[in-house]
Design a protein around this motif. Sequence first.
Motif, short mmCIF file in Angstrom:
data_model
loop_
_atom_site.label_atom_id
_atom_site.label_comp_id
_atom_site.label_asym_id
_atom_site.label_seq_id
_atom_site.Cartn_x
_atom_site.Cartn_y
_atom_site.Cartn_z
N GLU A 24 84.35 55.61 -23.06
CA GLU A 24 83.55 55.37 -24.25
C GLU A 24 82.27 56.22 -24.19
O GLU A 24 81.70 56.42 -23.12
N CYS A 25 81.86 56.70 -25.37
CA CYS A 25 80.58 57.41 -25.44
C CYS A 25 79.47 56.39 -25.18
O CYS A 25 79.55 55.24 -25.61
N ARG A 35 75.22 58.53 -28.45
CA ARG A 35 76.18 59.64 -28.53
C ARG A 35 77.41 59.16 -29.29
O ARG A 35 77.66 57.97 -29.41
N PHE A 36 78.21 60.12 -29.78
CA PHE A 36 79.40 59.76 -30.55
C PHE A 36 80.49 60.80 -30.36
O PHE A 36 80.23 61.94 -29.98
N ALA A 37 81.71 60.35 -30.61
CA ALA A 37 82.87 61.25 -30.58
C ALA A 37 83.53 61.14 -31.95
O ALA A 37 84.18 60.14 -32.25
N SER A 68 88.56 63.90 -28.72
CA SER A 68 87.31 64.60 -28.40
C SER A 68 87.23 64.74 -26.89
O SER A 68 87.65 63.87 -26.15
N THR A 108 84.15 65.68 -25.41
CA THR A 108 82.79 65.33 -25.04
C THR A 108 82.20 64.44 -26.14
O THR A 108 82.75 64.34 -27.24
N CYS A 109 81.09 63.85 -25.82
CA CYS A 109 80.34 63.06 -26.81
C CYS A 109 79.14 63.88 -27.26
O CYS A 109 78.49 64.54 -26.46
N GLU A 110 78.85 63.83 -28.56
CA GLU A 110 77.72 64.56 -29.12
C GLU A 110 76.53 63.63 -29.28
O GLU A 110 76.69 62.44 -29.54
N SER A 147 73.43 55.26 -32.28
CA SER A 147 74.78 54.70 -32.15
C SER A 147 74.82 53.76 -30.96
O SER A 147 74.04 53.88 -30.01
N CYS A 153 77.31 58.17 -35.98
CA CYS A 153 75.95 57.65 -35.80
C CYS A 153 75.49 57.05 -37.11
O CYS A 153 75.91 57.49 -38.19
#
Length: 176
Positions: A5-6, A10-12, A17, A19-21, A29, A36
């Motif tokens: 989980e991110c 952060r989010f995917a 995905s 990586t998480c952004e 988030s 987000c």
Amino acid sequence: SSCLECEGGRFAPKSQSVTCELCGTGLFSEVGAAICQPCAVGFFVEDDDDHASCTPAPPGYHVPRPGSNDYEPCSPGYFTDVSGSALCKACPAGYFAENYTAKTCQACVNQFQAAVGQSGCVTCPRGKLPNLLRIACDQCPKKTISSKGIGCDLCPFGLDADVNNTRCICPAGQYG
């Protein structure tokens, strides 16, 4: 292979995905987010924060728009006494807030203020004094005067107040 989980902030956005952004300006988030969310009005997330949660605006400040990364001070004449305010409240008539970031309004003292949202009070004209609510001026009572518009002083014994209550005079039939 296992999915992770991110972390908060952060989010995917897509399945698969890698990586998480990091959430963008004014967005946050929770753990495991696909998108987000903007912070609600009254709350903000600083750009250098972890974006995992929103922070309420402190008293004296407000956040009028969702998705904000900062808070704004209440203007003179306005206040907020709680955290997380979307708007600052106008000081009521008879009260004022002189500076930015007011948490309360102050009552007018020996002055009045008829309007809401003001940064100061006004002195009554000579011969008058502020009423109990400090929102208007009342004429001084009989046999009293006000030379400064603050309070009414009793004329010395045997004298009357003039028609404007600004000076003590001899009554009709007397002189001096």
